[in-house]
Design a protein around this motif. Structure first.
Motif, short mmCIF file in Angstrom:
data_model
loop_
_atom_site.label_atom_id
_atom_site.label_comp_id
_atom_site.label_asym_id
_atom_site.label_seq_id
_atom_site.Cartn_x
_atom_site.Cartn_y
_atom_site.Cartn_z
N GLY A 46 -7.30 -3.71 -6.71
CA GLY A 46 -6.32 -4.78 -6.66
C GLY A 46 -4.92 -4.28 -6.34
N GLU A 47 -3.97 -5.17 -6.50
CA GLU A 47 -2.56 -4.83 -6.30
C GLU A 47 -1.72 -5.56 -7.34
N HIS A 48 -1.06 -4.78 -8.19
CA HIS A 48 -0.15 -5.34 -9.19
C HIS A 48 1.11 -4.49 -9.23
N HIS A 49 2.18 -5.10 -9.68
CA HIS A 49 3.47 -4.41 -9.77
C HIS A 49 4.06 -4.66 -11.15
N ARG A 50 3.24 -4.39 -12.17
CA ARG A 50 3.65 -4.67 -13.54
C ARG A 50 3.09 -3.60 -14.46
N ARG A 51 3.70 -3.53 -15.62
CA ARG A 51 3.26 -2.58 -16.64
C ARG A 51 1.80 -2.87 -17.01
N GLY A 52 1.05 -1.80 -17.20
CA GLY A 52 -0.34 -1.95 -17.59
C GLY A 52 -1.32 -1.78 -16.45
N PHE A 53 -0.82 -1.57 -15.22
CA PHE A 53 -1.69 -1.39 -14.06
C PHE A 53 -1.15 -0.24 -13.20
N ASP A 55 -2.21 0.13 -9.84
CA ASP A 55 -2.73 -0.18 -8.51
C ASP A 55 -1.69 -0.76 -7.56
N SER A 56 -0.45 -0.33 -7.68
CA SER A 56 0.58 -0.88 -6.79
C SER A 56 0.41 -0.40 -5.35
N ALA A 57 -0.37 0.67 -5.13
CA ALA A 57 -0.60 1.20 -3.78
C ALA A 57 -2.10 1.35 -3.56
N PRO A 58 -2.82 0.23 -3.44
CA PRO A 58 -4.29 0.32 -3.36
C PRO A 58 -4.81 1.13 -2.18
N ALA A 59 -4.13 1.09 -1.03
CA ALA A 59 -4.61 1.84 0.12
C ALA A 59 -4.62 3.34 -0.16
N VAL A 60 -3.71 3.82 -1.00
CA VAL A 60 -3.67 5.24 -1.35
C VAL A 60 -4.89 5.60 -2.20
N ILE A 61 -5.19 4.75 -3.19
CA ILE A 61 -6.36 4.99 -4.04
C ILE A 61 -7.63 4.95 -3.21
N LEU A 62 -7.74 3.96 -2.34
CA LEU A 62 -8.93 3.83 -1.50
C LEU A 62 -9.04 4.99 -0.52
N GLY A 63 -7.91 5.51 -0.05
CA GLY A 63 -7.94 6.67 0.83
C GLY A 63 -8.50 7.89 0.12
N ALA A 64 -8.10 8.07 -1.15
CA ALA A 64 -8.67 9.17 -1.93
C ALA A 64 -10.17 9.00 -2.10
N ALA A 65 -10.59 7.75 -2.32
CA ALA A 65 -12.02 7.47 -2.48
C ALA A 65 -12.78 7.66 -1.18
N ALA A 66 -12.14 7.37 -0.04
CA ALA A 66 -12.81 7.51 1.25
C ALA A 66 -13.25 8.94 1.50
#
Length: 341
Positions: A46-53, A55-66
């Motif tokens: 997902g994409e959130h811009h708040r405390r507790g998450f 995932d503000s940069a999902p493409a970066v996380i998914l790139g690591a997973a790729a």
């Protein structure tokens, strides 16, 4: 039916007691890698811009997973399109598509939280018009290497090339929706696949909205088999239903009541929670066989589901339980749903 998991990289107060934010993200990538190995079809961030998450940069996380996966499709869940530049987000996911060998997707939506609007200097009054305009541009970029376009919320494009181009042509783009009828109709008119977030209430009540989507798509000339519907629901699987319920409830009620304070909801009780576990309730929590049966029944009620994704984050589950649930979904639920005609 494709089966997958979505994550918001939740990092709630209770999570912080045991691991750092760096460890949490590393474990999320481990979970995606394991989901690939166990045979799941898709993993969304997902994409959130708040405390507790985280995932503000999902493409970066998914790139690591790729770099650590081979088969699983990697998608946003959702990209808050209203708050980003369509050119930049297309470039990010085109790059992800190249890195993953053609496994990237996007689910775009307006977002159920609003913190991105003030953060990026946007007006909440423009909530819908921002999304409409940026979706128009994103789709134009998807179809054209050189783009001529003008709108209200960003500078015009006058034939510039948008690079890189993805391996997939076209790059899959889904519309993420909640309960707004106009959103279902818009997705149908555009002929885009629909991802419905059902996080509460009675799942069969979404049938009229999904019918709106299919009817709008048919009127617009799109073939029925191209109007795919996915469901994103809160869910969790353990060896037994009592174990699943006991694992999920404490974190769920805490998370939902924290959100409820912001939105003026009444506090959720154990009775409310158990009502959601009933035959028509939105929560998919139990042993693998019970959860599989419920998903199949919902697919029949809703006129056919092509993708189902589990969201487990609200329960603030430890990594070991998330990994065990991933194993059960991949080894016992996904095979049964893959057999559906």
């Amino acid at each position: 039916m494709q089966v997958g998991i979505d994550s918001f990289a939740a990092f709630h107060v209770d999570t912080k007691k045991s691991i750092s934010s760096s460890e949490r993200l590393q474990r999320l990538v481990e979970q995606i890698e394991y989901a690939d190995q166990i045979g799941l079809d898709v993993f969304g961030v997902g994409e959130h811009h708040r405390r507790g998450f985280l995932d503000s940069a999902p493409a970066v996380i998914l790139g690591a997973a790729a770099a650590r996966t081979k088969h699983i499709r990697l998608t946003s869940a959702v990209t808050v399109l209203s708050a980003v530049d369509p050119v930049r987000i297309f470039q990010e996911f085109a790059t992800l598509d190249l890195l993953s060998g053609g496994r990237a997707e996007m689910v775009v939506g307006r977002g159920s939280f609003i913190e991105a609007f003030p953060l990026f200097g946007l007006k909440l009054d423009d909530y819908d018009s921002l999304f409409s305009e940026k979706l128009e541009l994103l789709l134009k970029i998807r179809e054209n290497e050189h783009v001529n376009w003008s709108g209200k919320y960003r500078p015009a494009l006058t034939g510039q090339g948008i690079y890189p181009r993805p391996l997939q042509n076209p790059l899959p783009i889904w519309i993420g929706v909640g309960g707004t009828p106009e959103s279902f109709v818009r997705a149908g008119i555009l002929g885009l696949p629909l991802m419905v977030a059902i996080i509460g209430g009675q799942t069969p009540s979404f049938k009229p909205l999904i019918d709106l989507y299919r009817e709008a798509g048919k009127r617009a000339g799109h073939l029925p088999h191209n109007l795919n519907v996915g469901i994103h629901s809160l869910g969790y699987v353990a060896e037994s239903t009592p174990e699943a319920v006991d694992d999920f409830f404490p974190g769920y009620v805490h998370s939902m009541n924290e959100i409820g304070k912001e939105r003026g909801w009444s506090p959720i009780t154990r009775r409310d929670f158990e009502a959601q576990l009933g035959p028509n309730g939105a929560l998919l929590i139990g042993n693998p066989e019970e959860v599989t049966e419920k998903i199949i029944r919902y697919s029949q009620v809703l006129g056919g589901i092509s993708r189902f994704t589990f969201m487990m984050n609200p329960a603030s589950l430890p990594h070991e339980k998330l990994m065990r649930a991933t194993e059960l979904i991949g080894s016992r639920i996904a095979p049964a749903l893959h057999k559906l005609d």
